[in-house]
Scaffold this active site. Structure first.
Site, PDB file in Angstrom:
ATOM      1  N   GLN A  75       0.855  -1.191   0.000  1.00  0.00           N
ATOM      2  CA  GLN A  75       0.000   0.000   0.000  1.00  0.00           C
ATOM      3  C   GLN A  75       0.890   1.241   0.000  1.00  0.00           C
ATOM      4  OE1 GLN A  75      -3.521  -0.024   2.512  1.00  0.00           O
ATOM      5  NE2 GLN A  75      -3.259  -2.213   2.916  1.00  0.00           N
TER       6      GLN A  75
ATOM      7  N   LYS B  64       1.454  -9.550 -17.516  1.00  0.00           N
ATOM      8  CA  LYS B  64       0.394  -9.952 -16.587  1.00  0.00           C
ATOM      9  C   LYS B  64      -0.581  -8.810 -16.367  1.00  0.00           C
ATOM     10  CE  LYS B  64       0.740  -9.541 -12.141  1.00  0.00           C
ATOM     11  NZ  LYS B  64       1.200  -9.593 -10.752  1.00  0.00           N
TER      12      LYS B  64
ATOM     13  N   ASP C 148      10.635 -13.147  -7.429  1.00  0.00           N
ATOM     14  CA  ASP C 148       9.657 -12.194  -6.902  1.00  0.00           C
ATOM     15  C   ASP C 148      10.047 -11.825  -5.480  1.00  0.00           C
ATOM     16  OD1 ASP C 148       7.480 -10.534  -7.043  1.00  0.00           O
ATOM     17  OD2 ASP C 148       6.037 -12.109  -7.508  1.00  0.00           O
TER      18      ASP C 148
ATOM     19  N   ASP D 282       2.096 -14.279  -1.936  1.00  0.00           N
ATOM     20  CA  ASP D 282       0.937 -14.093  -1.069  1.00  0.00           C
ATOM     21  C   ASP D 282      -0.003 -15.289  -1.233  1.00  0.00           C
ATOM     22  OD1 ASP D 282      -1.171 -13.250   0.450  1.00  0.00           O
ATOM     23  OD2 ASP D 282      -1.444 -11.338  -0.556  1.00  0.00           O
TER      24      ASP D 282
ATOM     25  N   GLY E 147      -0.076 -16.934  -4.166  1.00  0.00           N
ATOM     26  CA  GLY E 147       0.586 -17.799  -5.143  1.00  0.00           C
ATOM     27  C   GLY E 147       0.077 -17.663  -6.560  1.00  0.00           C
ATOM     28  N   GLY E 148      -0.950 -16.852  -6.761  1.00  0.00           N
ATOM     29  CA  GLY E 148      -1.551 -16.737  -8.080  1.00  0.00           C
ATOM     30  C   GLY E 148      -0.596 -16.262  -9.154  1.00  0.00           C
ATOM     31  N   THR E 149       0.244 -15.282  -8.822  1.00  0.00           N
ATOM     32  CA  THR E 149       1.147 -14.703  -9.818  1.00  0.00           C
ATOM     33  C   THR E 149       2.160 -15.718 -10.323  1.00  0.00           C
ATOM     34  OG1 THR E 149       0.923 -12.457  -8.934  1.00  0.00           O
ATOM     35  CG2 THR E 149       2.897 -12.929 -10.207  1.00  0.00           C
TER      36      THR E 149
END
Length: 332
Positions: free
Chosen positions: A103, A199, A225, A229, A231-233
């Site tokens: 953030q 992406k 990376d 978090d 794992g999606g990426t």
């Protein structure tokens, strides 16, 4: 000359999320960890007390502000306040993982910049210096009005990665455009080619990989990376690399959060041979993937040992990297 630290002048404390890491650091430094009490009342309030004098001492306090992020952060703020009121000479807050780092800017109207708020809170509490590790974006350093050291860990991972995959046919892959700078640094260090995953993120914690920019066919791919978090990426990136006929896929991320069903998704990725190796550090305590041969936790204790020794002996922290990178370039 071997560096040392005077335990009478320099004291290391750990809060709830960095206990094992600090135990390892103190063993390497051959010093005793500082004595303190950290408890939580029935209503959730945090209570901190230091059980030894900190007056006129240089204090290094470790805390990863990982889940529960808010409780971890309050522990750190309260501890810093107690140290300041105890007349510590200096307070160095070392955050192996810095919660709220994502953030760091406004993307829509009426949003906060919470990363800046946390920086202000740490400063106001009484920290004299902050140490961050593989921070999500470099601009976070500018949120602080006190000295900040932003550590990088990639050189520690590379020893193990090269041991497993070798340099031949190895390509460094950034899973999105935001990580290109990080991936390029590694690619340049090892003199390797770079590929980028195109992406888009339609919503929070949802990532879609569209295209690969770069040659990955019949290559071993190292996805780099700062954090995992949900794992999606990285899993979406691994699927795309497999589609493009990559040989092996290795994932390297400093901070392993593994929220929601991330563990299950990675176990499926291992079973489907999408990902051959997954490396994270112990910046966040790791309790998942027990006895999984494809998963490995890299210990950062040696890095923090060197950093504390640099502070205690008034030496440059940058020299740590220069020395390690020079060794890698010569021997890898």
């Amino acid at each position: 000359m071997k560096l040392s630290i005077d335990n009478k002048k320099h004291v290391i404390f750990s809060l709830s999320k960095s206990k094992t890491l600090v135990e390892n650091i103190c063993k390497k430094l051959n010093i005793s960890e500082g004595k303190m009490v950290c408890e939580h009342f029935a209503d959730g309030e945090t209570y901190i007390r230091f059980d030894e004098s900190v007056r006129n001492k240089d204090i290094y306090i470790f805390q990863s502000t990982c889940p529960n992020v808010n409780d971890s952060l309050m522990e750190l703020l309260i501890a810093i306040d107690a140290l300041k009121r105890g007349s510590a000479k200096s307070i160095t807050a070392i955050l192996p993982y810095y919660g709220y780092a994502r953030q760091d800017r406004k993307t829509k109207g009426r949003e906060p910049i919470t990363s800046k708020l946390i920086a202000d809170m740490l400063t106001k509490a009484g920290a004299n210096r902050v140490v961050l590790t593989d921070i999500h974006s470099d601009q976070t350093q500018g949120f602080f009005d006190i000295p900040v050291d932003s550590l990088r860990t990639y050189h520690i991972f590379l020893f193990r990665v090269i041991e497993l995959l070798g340099k031949k046919d190895l390509v460094v892959v950034s899973p999105d455009y935001g990580g290109v700078k990080r991936a390029r640094l590694i690619a340049n260090t090892l003199e390797l080619p770079l590929a980028i995953i195109d992406k888009r993120r339609p919503s929070h914690n949802v990532a879609e990989s569209i295209n690969v920019l770069g040659e990955v066919k019949n290559k071993n791919c190292l996805i780099v990376d700062d954090m995992i978090d949900t794992g999606g990426t990285v899993i979406a990136a691994a699927k795309l690399l497999q589609k493009e006929q990559a040989k092996k896929v290795c994932v390297m991320a400093t901070h392993g959060l593994f929220n929601n069903d991330a563990e299950q998704k990675f176990m499926e990725a291992f079973d489907q041979k999408l990902i051959d190796f997954l490396f994270v550090s112990n910046s966040i305590p790791q309790y998942k993937f027990k006895a999984v041969k494809q998963f490995e936790v890299v210990d950062l204790a040696s890095l923090y040992e060197e950093v504390v020794l640099c502070y205690a002996n008034s030496l440059s922290v940058s020299a740590i990297y220069e020395r390690h990178i020079e060794w890698i370039k010569k021997h890898v």
